[in-house]
Design an enzyme around this catalytic site. Structure first.
Site, short mmCIF file in Angstrom:
data_model
loop_
_atom_site.label_atom_id
_atom_site.label_comp_id
_atom_site.label_asym_id
_atom_site.label_seq_id
_atom_site.Cartn_x
_atom_site.Cartn_y
_atom_site.Cartn_z
N CYS A 1 107.73 55.94 95.24
CA CYS A 1 107.46 54.83 94.31
C CYS A 1 108.14 55.07 92.96
O CYS A 1 108.67 54.14 92.34
CB CYS A 1 105.97 54.69 94.04
N HIS B 1 102.84 47.41 99.83
CA HIS B 1 104.01 48.30 99.84
C HIS B 1 104.03 49.16 101.11
O HIS B 1 103.01 49.70 101.52
CB HIS B 1 104.09 49.17 98.58
N ASP C 1 105.63 51.99 101.70
CA ASP C 1 106.07 53.38 101.63
C ASP C 1 104.95 54.43 101.64
O ASP C 1 105.21 55.61 101.37
CB ASP C 1 107.04 53.60 100.46
N ASP D 1 109.04 49.64 93.18
CA ASP D 1 108.31 48.39 93.40
C ASP D 1 109.14 47.17 93.04
O ASP D 1 108.96 46.10 93.61
CB ASP D 1 107.02 48.37 92.54
N ASP E 1 107.44 42.07 96.69
CA ASP E 1 107.70 43.24 95.87
C ASP E 1 108.77 44.05 96.60
O ASP E 1 108.78 44.10 97.84
CB ASP E 1 106.44 44.11 95.71
N SER F 1 96.31 53.62 94.33
CA SER F 1 96.83 53.89 95.66
C SER F 1 95.86 54.73 96.45
O SER F 1 94.94 55.34 95.91
CB SER F 1 98.17 54.60 95.55
N SER F 2 96.09 54.80 97.75
CA SER F 2 95.22 55.55 98.64
C SER F 2 95.67 57.01 98.73
O SER F 2 96.70 57.39 98.18
CB SER F 2 95.25 54.92 100.03
N ARG G 1 97.20 53.14 110.18
CA ARG G 1 97.85 51.83 110.00
C ARG G 1 99.02 51.73 110.97
O ARG G 1 100.18 51.74 110.58
CB ARG G 1 98.39 51.70 108.57
O1 DAV Z 1 98.44 53.55 100.56
O2 DAV Z 1 97.73 52.82 98.67
C1 DAV Z 1 100.60 52.87 98.05
C2 DAV Z 1 101.98 52.34 97.77
C3 DAV Z 1 102.29 52.31 96.33
N1 DAV Z 1 103.58 51.74 96.07
C4 DAV Z 1 98.61 52.93 99.52
C5 DAV Z 1 99.96 52.29 99.24
#
Ligand code: DAV
Length: 374
Positions: free
Chosen positions: A350, A244, A246, A108, A195, A297-298, A263
């Site tokens: 990450c 982010h 990634d 990050d 970031d 995060s997701s 996405r």
């Molecule tokens: O999909 O929540 C997570 C990225 C964390 N650096 C997401 C993005």
């Protein structure tokens, strides 16, 4: 041990030296203008802040240590950051907030472009001092590699002008998606903000996600800072919390990139990939319906993989669909358990930062398409 050499131009050439984060002292930061937008309304983290429970820290560190050991067993040199007492308040002439965040995700903060490692401004107030965890490593690289460029982007002020007031009124996911599609994000254009994890490095081209953590001025700054590169702005309208790149758009090897199917990169922005015969494939579905507890995060951390070379990739062990997909693409997949580390700042990509990858600055996109560069 041999002297450090810093150099990395992309995410897929053979990895030789990396930084792996640590979970120690990680805090759930108090709400602030930039973070409230990120925490989903139904998240178990709303209204909570302070140091994370010690047991969870220890479990995350076990997995981070296992990742470090796996890398070392594959011949990758590993360094670790120096955690600070992140529960200290942050105070500057422009703002104050109750705590910092942590140093689990070096990706990050640290942007490695060739022989340079750049500390990003960071657009959350709680992340203002995060670069300090890497200070002694940078000093060491500076002493050991006479060509290493130790850089710092302009420190942001992060005063109230940096954020849109009232951005967080309770709104529906549909409204959030509309905002993303309209490039309406919580940060203003008051000062350059980005970031490091919003910047995707593919040799001579840098693709920057315009989203909650990176603004246009940030990308303009990057373009002027890297005059030999082409900085492109990309955005992903299907993401209600675009932070982010990634877990959204992940190159696997030259000519192949996987895109989060929820996405999608817009048609116009795909042209530069098509013109240069790059294939964009949908990433496999995540194996889980929800992220682990207290995670920002997701579920798409499933695609937050760490590539060791053009044929080898580390994937979270329970992500069976992602493993199967990469296996079918001809990769040797190394599974590693990592879900206990997710809440501390993300997935395998990450949690790492590049110090050295083999290879040079290639031009993977000789056919440029007008209108994509910042
Ligand atoms: O999909 O929540 C997570 C990225 C964390 N650096 C997401 C993005």
């Amino acid at each position: 041990m041999e002297n450090t050499v810093v150099s990395s131009w992309n995410d897929f050439d053979p990895l030789k030296h990396a930084i792996v984060g640590r979970a120690d002292f990680t805090c759930i930061p108090p709400a602030e203008p930039a973070t409230e937008a990120k925490i989903p309304e139904d998240s178990d983290m709303r209204g909570m802040w302070g140091p994370r429970p010690q047991q969870t820290v220890e479990r995350a560190n076990v997995q981070l240590n296992t990742l470090a050991a796996l890398l070392e067993s594959r011949g990758v040199r590993v360094d670790r950051p120096q955690p600070l007492q992140w529960n200290q308040a942050v105070m500057t002439p422009d703002f104050s907030t109750g705590s910092s965040f942590g140093c689990m995700p070096p990706r990050d903060v640290l942007l490695t472009v060739g022989k340079e490692i750049l500390s990003a401004p960071m657009s959350f107030r709680c992340r203002f001092w995060e670069y300090l965890a890497y200070h002694s490593l940078m000093q060491k690289y500076f002493d050991e590699d006479t060509e290493f460029r130790w850089e710092q982007a302009p420190r942001p002020r992060l005063a109230d002008e940096a954020y849109k007031a009232g951005y967080f009124e309770e709104i529906t996911i549909e409204e959030r998606l509309e905002r993303t599609a309209n490039l309406d994000f919580v940060t203003t254009e008051h000062e350059p903000l980005f970031d490091a994890a919003d910047v995707l490095r593919i040799g001579k081209d840098l693709f920057c996600q315009h989203g909650l953590t990176t603004n246009r001025r940030g990308m303009q700054w990057l373009q002027r800072h890297y005059p030999a590169h082409r900085v492109h702005t990309v955005n992903f309208p299907g993401d209600p919390y675009p932070i982010h790149i990634d877990a959204t758009f992940v190159p696997l090897r030259p000519g192949l990139v996987m895109n989060n199917p929820n996405r999608k990169l817009p048609e116009k922005q795909r042209k530069i990939f098509e013109a240069n015969d790059w294939e964009i494939i949908d990433a496999a579905q995540p194996a889980h319906d929800s992220p682990p507890p207290l995670c920002y995060s997701s579920v798409w951390l499933s695609m937050n993989v760490l590539i060791l070379d053009h044929n080898t990739v580390i994937v979270e062990a329970s992500e069976v669909n992602q493993i199967e997909q990469l296996d079918a693409l001809g990769f040797n997949v190394l599974p590693v358990e990592f879900r206990d580390a997710y809440p501390f700042g993300g997935g395998l990509h990450c949690a790492t930062g590049d110090v050295l990858r083999e290879g040079n600055c290639e031009d993977y996109f000789p056919k440029q398409v007008p209108g994509t560069q910042i």
